[in-house]
Motif scaffolding. Structure first.
Motif, PDB file in Angstrom:
ATOM      1  N   GLN A   1       0.929  -1.330  -0.099  1.00 18.88           N
ATOM      2  CA  GLN A   1      -0.398   0.046  -0.323  1.00 18.88           C
ATOM      3  C   GLN A   1       0.498   0.959   0.246  1.00 18.88           C
ATOM      4  O   GLN A   1      -0.001   2.397  -0.868  1.00 18.88           O
ATOM      5  CB  GLN A   1      -1.134   0.263   1.148  1.00 18.88           C
ATOM      6  N   ASP A   2       2.270   1.325   0.405  1.00 16.37           N
ATOM      7  CA  ASP A   2       2.969   2.548   0.789  1.00 16.37           C
ATOM      8  C   ASP A   2       4.029   2.619  -0.756  1.00 16.37           C
ATOM      9  O   ASP A   2       4.595   3.552  -0.390  1.00 16.37           O
ATOM     10  CB  ASP A   2       3.491   2.309   2.252  1.00 16.37           C
ATOM     11  N   ARG A   3       4.767   1.167  -0.671  1.00 20.88           N
ATOM     12  CA  ARG A   3       5.708   1.086  -2.055  1.00 20.88           C
ATOM     13  C   ARG A   3       4.972   0.681  -2.823  1.00 20.88           C
ATOM     14  O   ARG A   3       4.639  -0.968  -3.078  1.00 20.88           O
ATOM     15  CB  ARG A   3       6.423   0.089  -1.311  1.00 20.88           C
ATOM     16  N   ALA A   4       5.123   1.830  -4.183  1.00 18.28           N
ATOM     17  CA  ALA A   4       5.335   1.097  -5.374  1.00 18.28           C
ATOM     18  C   ALA A   4       5.993  -0.152  -6.125  1.00 18.28           C
ATOM     19  O   ALA A   4       6.112  -0.879  -6.995  1.00 18.28           O
ATOM     20  CB  ALA A   4       5.370   2.799  -6.599  1.00 18.28           C
ATOM     21  N   THR A   5       6.654  -0.057  -5.367  1.00 20.08           N
ATOM     22  CA  THR A   5       7.392  -1.511  -6.074  1.00 20.08           C
ATOM     23  C   THR A   5       7.674  -2.949  -5.456  1.00 20.08           C
ATOM     24  O   THR A   5       8.066  -3.648  -5.802  1.00 20.08           O
ATOM     25  CB  THR A   5       9.735  -1.349  -5.213  1.00 20.08           C
ATOM     26  N   TRP A   6       6.013  -2.507  -4.184  1.00 16.39           N
ATOM     27  CA  TRP A   6       5.799  -4.172  -3.789  1.00 16.39           C
ATOM     28  C   TRP A   6       4.633  -4.544  -4.760  1.00 16.39           C
ATOM     29  O   TRP A   6       4.017  -3.465  -4.462  1.00 16.39           O
ATOM     30  CB  TRP A   6       6.154  -4.295  -2.194  1.00 16.39           C
ATOM     31  N   ALA A   7       4.190  -5.368  -4.702  1.00 13.83           N
ATOM     32  CA  ALA A   7       2.747  -5.526  -5.149  1.00 13.83           C
ATOM     33  C   ALA A   7       1.997  -6.613  -4.063  1.00 13.83           C
ATOM     34  O   ALA A   7       3.098  -7.232  -3.920  1.00 13.83           O
ATOM     35  CB  ALA A   7       2.875  -7.062  -6.671  1.00 13.83           C
ATOM     36  N   PRO A   8       1.074  -7.137  -4.114  1.00 18.27           N
ATOM     37  CA  PRO A   8       0.000  -7.914  -3.865  1.00 18.27           C
ATOM     38  C   PRO A   8       0.629  -9.401  -3.825  1.00 18.27           C
ATOM     39  O   PRO A   8       0.762  -9.825  -4.642  1.00 18.27           O
ATOM     40  CB  PRO A   8      -1.483  -8.021  -3.979  1.00 18.27           C
ATOM     41  N   LEU A   9       0.546 -10.469  -3.365  1.00 19.15           N
ATOM     42  CA  LEU A   9       0.926 -11.973  -2.748  1.00 19.15           C
ATOM     43  C   LEU A   9       0.588 -12.177  -3.125  1.00 19.15           C
ATOM     44  O   LEU A   9      -0.773 -12.394  -2.940  1.00 19.15           O
ATOM     45  CB  LEU A   9       1.793 -12.367  -1.441  1.00 19.15           C
ATOM     46  N   SER A  10       0.727 -13.586  -4.308  1.00 22.05           N
ATOM     47  CA  SER A  10      -0.014 -14.229  -5.283  1.00 22.05           C
ATOM     48  C   SER A  10      -0.160 -16.001  -4.246  1.00 22.05           C
ATOM     49  O   SER A  10       1.449 -15.817  -4.260  1.00 22.05           O
ATOM     50  CB  SER A  10       0.197 -14.646  -6.874  1.00 22.05           C
ATOM     51  N   TYR A  11      -0.636 -16.420  -4.494  1.00 21.07           N
ATOM     52  CA  TYR A  11      -0.443 -18.119  -3.601  1.00 21.07           C
ATOM     53  C   TYR A  11       0.222 -18.237  -4.641  1.00 21.07           C
ATOM     54  O   TYR A  11       1.743 -18.943  -4.040  1.00 21.07           O
ATOM     55  CB  TYR A  11      -1.506 -18.696  -3.597  1.00 21.07           C
ATOM     56  N   GLN A  12       0.991 -18.434  -6.136  1.00 19.76           N
ATOM     57  CA  GLN A  12       1.729 -18.931  -6.759  1.00 19.76           C
ATOM     58  C   GLN A  12       3.911 -18.387  -7.028  1.00 19.76           C
ATOM     59  O   GLN A  12       3.886 -19.338  -6.761  1.00 19.76           O
ATOM     60  CB  GLN A  12       1.333 -18.963  -8.344  1.00 19.76           C
TER      61      GLN A  12
END
Length: 345
Positions: free
Chosen positions: A262-273
Motif C-alpha cells: 500500500q505504501d511502496r510502488a515496488t511491492w505488489a500484493p502477494l499471489s499464492y503462486q
C-alpha cells in the motif's frame, strides 16, 4: 565452524485470519514470552527491529531487550535494526549499555539505514541526507565505543568536546545490516564490521557474490577473514507437518506484504503462486517441517557463506501459540541438525 542460529522479529500486528488484530501492548508482552522460550530451547540470538508504523509494535528495541535481559540467561540480545540515521549515537550507546549490564554482557547493536523512512520526518531529519547521516553516525558510534571520553566534530550530528559517555558496556558488538547493495557491502567491509543481509526475496544464492565481495574488500583493508562475520535474516516458519506449515504461513505473509504494498510502488500484493515460489527450494523463505527447514538452511548457509542465521518469526499474523511452537521446533529440532552438520567443518 562456529555458526549461530536465532530469531528476529519486528513485533508485527497485521490482521489475523479471523479478522482480529493484536494491540501493540499485547504484542509486546507476547514478545517477552517468545524470547524467554528462545533462550530455553538454546537459540543463540534474539533480535528486535525498530519501526514507527501502525503494523509494527516496537519503536524502541532496547526497551524490549532490557525486559528480556532479566528474563533470560544465555541468549544474545540485539536490535534488528536500530535506525541509526534518525537516532543520536550517544543515546544509542548508552541505552544498549544498560541492556548489556542487565544481561551481563549479552547485548549487541545491529544498525542500519532503515528500509522504512517514517522515522526521518518524525525526528526532524532530511531524507536528502539519507546516506550521509548513516555514515557519520556510524563513525560517531564506533568512536564512542572505543573511547570513554568523546571528542567529535559533527556535520549532521552534535559536536562534543572531551565529554565522557556513561555507562560503559562490557563489549557491545556492532553489526551493520543491509539489503544487498554492493556499495553498502564495500563500506561495511572497509570498516571490518560484521554484516547482516536481509534476504526476503529472490534466490538467496544471489548474495553469494556479495559475501565474496565483503570478504575480499575486508581482507584487502587489513582485517582477518575469520573476523569478517556474515549474518542473514529471512522470513520463515516451522511446523510439525510440512504441508501444514506452508498452508498456515500464507495468510501472515500475504497480510504483511499487501500492507507494505500500500505504501511502496515496488511491492505488489502477494499471489499464492508467487508465495509457493518463495517457500520452494530456491526461494528466500524457510518454511516447512523441521527436517525440511534444516536441510534448506544447511544448503544456503554453505553456498552463500553464512555464520549467523536469524529466522524472522513471526512475519505477521500468526497466533501467539503457533509462534511459540515454531520457536520450540526451531530450537529443539532444526538447530541440532544444522549445528551437527557444521561441527566438523
Amino acid at each position: 565452524m562456529k555458526i549461530e542460529l536465532g530469531i528476529s522479529t519486528f513485533g508485527e500486528t497485521t490482521v489475523m485470519e479471523d479478522g482480529t488484530k493484536l494491540s501493540h501492548d499485547q504484542r509486546i508482552r507476547n514478545m517477552i514470552e517468545e524470547v524467554e522460550l528462545a533462550d530455553k530451547v538454546g537459540l543463540d540470538i534474539y533480535a528486535v527491529g525498530e519501526h514507527h508504523r501502525d503494523d509494527f509494535a516496537v519503536s524502541s528495541p532496547e526497551m524490549i531487550l532490557a525486559a528480556a535481559a532479566v528474563k533470560t540467561k544465555h541468549i544474545k540480545l540485539s536490535s534488528a535494526v536500530t535506525v541509526l540515521s534518525s537516532n543520536d549515537p550517544v543515546r544509542v550507546y548508552q541505552n544498549f549499555s544498560h541492556v548489556d549490564a542487565l544481561s551481563s554482557g549479552r547485548a549487541e547493536i545491529m544498525v542500519g539505514r532503515g528500509s522504512f523512512i517514517e522515522s526521518f520526518p518524525l525526528f526532524g531529519y532530511d531524507l536528502r541526507h539519507y546516506d550521509e547521516l548513516f555514515s557519520e553516525k556510524l563513525d560517531m558510534l564506533l568512536k564512542i565505543k572505543e573511547n570513554e571520553v568523546l571528542t567529535w566534530r559533527g556535520k549532521h550530528t552534535q559536536s562534543v568536546n572531551a565529554r565522557p559517555v556513561y555507562p560503559r558496556a562490557l563489549d557491545l558488538p556492532i553489526w551493520v545490516a543491509t539489503g544487498g547493495n554492493p556499495e553498502s557491502t564495500i563500506n561495511i567491509a572497509k570498516r571490518g564490521l560484521p554484516i547482516v543481509y536481509a534476504i526476503i526475496g529472490g534466490n538467496p544464492n544471489y548474495f553469494t557474490r556479495l559475501v565474496e565481495l565483503y570478504k575480499r574488500v575486508g581482507e584487502e583493508s587489513g582485517f582477518k577473514k575469520e573476523d569478517l562475520k556474515v549474518g542473514v535474516h529471512s522470513w520463515g516458519y516451522v511446523a510439525r507437518d510440512n504441508e501444514e506449515a506452508i498452508k498456515d504461513y500464507f495468510h501472515p505473509t500475504k497480510a504483511l506484504q499487501d500492507r507494505i504494498a500500500q505504501d511502496r510502488a515496488t511491492w505488489a500484493p502477494l499471489s499464492y503462486q508467487h508465495y509457493l515460489n518463495m517457500v520452494g527450494e530456491y526461494g528466500a523463505m524457510f518454511v516447512g517441517s523441521p527436517e525440511k527447514v534444516a536441510q534448506k538452511l544447511i544448503r544456503v548457509m554453505e553456498e552463500v557463506g553464512i555464520d549467523r542465521f536469524m529466522l524472522h518469526l513471526p512475519v505477521g499474523s500468526i497466533p501467539h501459540e503457533k509462534t511459540l511452537e515454531a520457536i520450540r521446533l526451531f530450537g529443539e529440532e532444526v538447530a541440532p541438525i544444522v549445528r551437527a552438520h557444521f561441527e566438523n567443518k
